[in-house]
Scaffold this motif. Structure first.
Motif, mmCIF file in Angstrom:
data_model
loop_
_atom_site.group_PDB
_atom_site.id
_atom_site.type_symbol
_atom_site.label_atom_id
_atom_site.label_comp_id
_atom_site.label_asym_id
_atom_site.label_seq_id
_atom_site.Cartn_x
_atom_site.Cartn_y
_atom_site.Cartn_z
ATOM 1 N N LEU A 154 0.874 -1.188 0.000
ATOM 2 C CA LEU A 154 0.000 0.000 0.000
ATOM 3 C C LEU A 154 0.901 1.224 0.000
ATOM 4 C CD1 LEU A 154 -2.457 -1.166 2.824
ATOM 5 C CD2 LEU A 154 -2.841 -1.284 0.350
ATOM 6 N N LEU A 155 0.705 2.130 -0.947
ATOM 7 C CA LEU A 155 1.548 3.335 -1.025
ATOM 8 C C LEU A 155 0.869 4.546 -0.394
ATOM 9 C CD1 LEU A 155 3.011 3.143 -4.657
ATOM 10 C CD2 LEU A 155 4.008 2.274 -2.530
ATOM 11 N N GLY A 156 -0.454 4.521 -0.345
ATOM 12 C CA GLY A 156 -1.174 5.632 0.289
ATOM 13 C C GLY A 156 -1.348 6.845 -0.597
ATOM 14 N N THR A 157 -0.352 7.122 -1.424
ATOM 15 C CA THR A 157 -0.424 8.298 -2.299
ATOM 16 C C THR A 157 0.456 8.049 -3.506
ATOM 17 O OG1 THR A 157 -0.142 10.699 -2.362
ATOM 18 C CG2 THR A 157 1.485 9.465 -1.106
ATOM 19 N N GLY A 158 0.300 8.881 -4.539
ATOM 20 C CA GLY A 158 1.095 8.712 -5.756
ATOM 21 C C GLY A 158 0.251 9.017 -6.979
ATOM 22 N N SER A 159 0.677 8.485 -8.139
ATOM 23 C CA SER A 159 -0.099 8.670 -9.381
ATOM 24 C C SER A 159 -1.124 7.551 -9.458
ATOM 25 C CB SER A 159 0.814 8.577 -10.608
ATOM 26 O OG SER A 159 1.821 9.534 -10.545
ATOM 27 N N PRO A 160 -2.420 7.897 -9.519
ATOM 28 C CA PRO A 160 -3.447 6.848 -9.519
ATOM 29 C C PRO A 160 -3.617 6.235 -10.903
ATOM 30 C CG PRO A 160 -4.475 9.006 -9.631
ATOM 31 C CD PRO A 160 -2.992 9.251 -9.526
ATOM 32 N N LEU A 161 -4.060 4.972 -10.909
ATOM 33 C CA LEU A 161 -4.451 4.360 -12.181
ATOM 34 C C LEU A 161 -5.854 4.818 -12.558
ATOM 35 C CD1 LEU A 161 -4.235 2.469 -14.562
ATOM 36 C CD2 LEU A 161 -4.751 0.545 -13.028
ATOM 37 N N PHE A 162 -6.771 4.725 -11.620
ATOM 38 C CA PHE A 162 -8.176 5.029 -11.933
ATOM 39 C C PHE A 162 -8.611 6.344 -11.295
ATOM 40 C CE2 PHE A 162 -8.180 0.250 -12.191
ATOM 41 C CZ PHE A 162 -8.301 0.203 -13.567
ATOM 42 N N GLY A 163 -9.745 6.849 -11.748
ATOM 43 C CA GLY A 163 -10.302 8.089 -11.232
ATOM 44 C C GLY A 163 -11.718 8.223 -11.748
ATOM 45 N N PRO A 164 -12.272 9.447 -11.666
ATOM 46 C CA PRO A 164 -13.660 9.632 -12.080
ATOM 47 C C PRO A 164 -13.892 9.232 -13.535
ATOM 48 C CG PRO A 164 -12.852 11.569 -10.916
ATOM 49 C CD PRO A 164 -11.668 10.678 -11.135
ATOM 50 N N LEU A 165 -15.065 8.612 -13.768
ATOM 51 C CA LEU A 165 -15.461 8.186 -15.109
ATOM 52 C C LEU A 165 -16.824 8.814 -15.401
ATOM 53 C CD1 LEU A 165 -14.591 4.407 -14.620
ATOM 54 C CD2 LEU A 165 -13.350 5.993 -16.111
ATOM 55 N N GLY A 166 -17.220 8.793 -16.646
ATOM 56 C CA GLY A 166 -18.538 9.324 -16.976
ATOM 57 C C GLY A 166 -19.667 8.432 -16.487
ATOM 58 N N GLY A 167 -19.365 7.188 -16.189
ATOM 59 C CA GLY A 167 -20.359 6.219 -15.729
ATOM 60 C C GLY A 167 -19.646 4.908 -15.439
#
Ligand SMILES: NC(=O)c1ccc[n+]([C@@H]2O[C@H](COP(=O)([O-])OP(=O)(O)OC[C@H]3O[C@@H](n4cnc5c(N)ncnc54)[C@H](OP(=O)(O)O)[C@@H]3O)[C@@H](O)[C@H]2O)c1
Length: 179
Positions: free
Chosen positions: A141-154
């Motif tokens: 677990l890194l806790g922070t960093g560059s995310p793979l996923f994020g908000p999507l339209g649906g």
């Protein structure tokens, strides 16, 4: 409505269990060290054999310039960036937005595209343009960093295809995107 296109798009990426692809400073040692401990190439060579084009963001391209060798010899590499100078690196083409990139890939006759970089993967997901996702998860677990996923339209419905457990607690799962 996903845009019609003439090529398939696949993701093949390593993440922490909490979904980060790099530390905030770009460090990847937490990933590479566990990948090495797992042994073998974790399916990368078989994956890349079926690929003719790599699409990446500037955030993935710039670190790749510091590697011992260019990682994508023999493949066309297209970089999405609003800021990179076009034509400065003969190994890549630079594209200012997704629409321009798709037109260029179709003109080149791309058939099988490897989409790399978190922001760029999210751009493609929002456009309904990812067909397959292979995620190699390492046990940290890194806790922070560059995310793979994020908000999507649906929601993006997925169909599970396979899961493999490697050494050192490395788990790889492949999903088809039900576009
Ligand atoms: N764990 C892994 O397997 C893995 C794989 C790949 C990368 N990485 C690491 O992840 C980090 C990079 O990921 P990231 O998510 O920060 O960045 P990224 O997606 O590689 O690149 C982001 C950049 O791409 C450009 N971009 C993205 N979407 C665009 C669009 N729709 N139109 C035009 N330009 C667009 C922008 O460049 P401009 O700012 O120039 O406009 C943006 O700043 C690096 O540390 C890299 O080493 C890890």
């Amino acid at each position: 409505m996903p845009r019609s296109r003439t090529f398939r798009c696949s993701v093949f990426i390593g993440t922490s269990l909490d979904g980060f692809i790099a530390r905030a400073d770009g460090d990847l040692e937490w990933l590479t060290s566990r990948g090495e401990a797992a042994g073998g190439d974790l399916g990368y060579n078989a994956f890349i054999e079926g690929i003719d084009t790599v699409v990446m963001g500037r955030g993935t391209y710039e670190p790749a310039l510091t590697y011992d060798s260019w990682p994508h010899d023999g493949l066309h590499v297209a970089v999405l960036s609003t800021t990179l100078e076009a034509g400065a690196d003969p190994r890549v083409t630079v594209h200012r937005d997704l629409g321009e990139l798709v037109t260029a890939l179709e003109e080149r006759g791309a058939k099988s595209v490897y989409v790399d970089g978190g922001q760029v993967i999210r751009t493609f997901l929002r456009a309904g343009m990812i067909d397959q996702i292979t995620i190699t998860t390492v046990p940290v677990l890194l806790g922070t960093g560059s995310p793979l996923f994020g908000p999507l339209g649906g929601d993006v419905p997925l169909a599970h295809r396979s899961t493999q457990v490697f050494g050192a607690g490395v788990v790889q799962s492949t999903y088809a995107v039900e576009n």
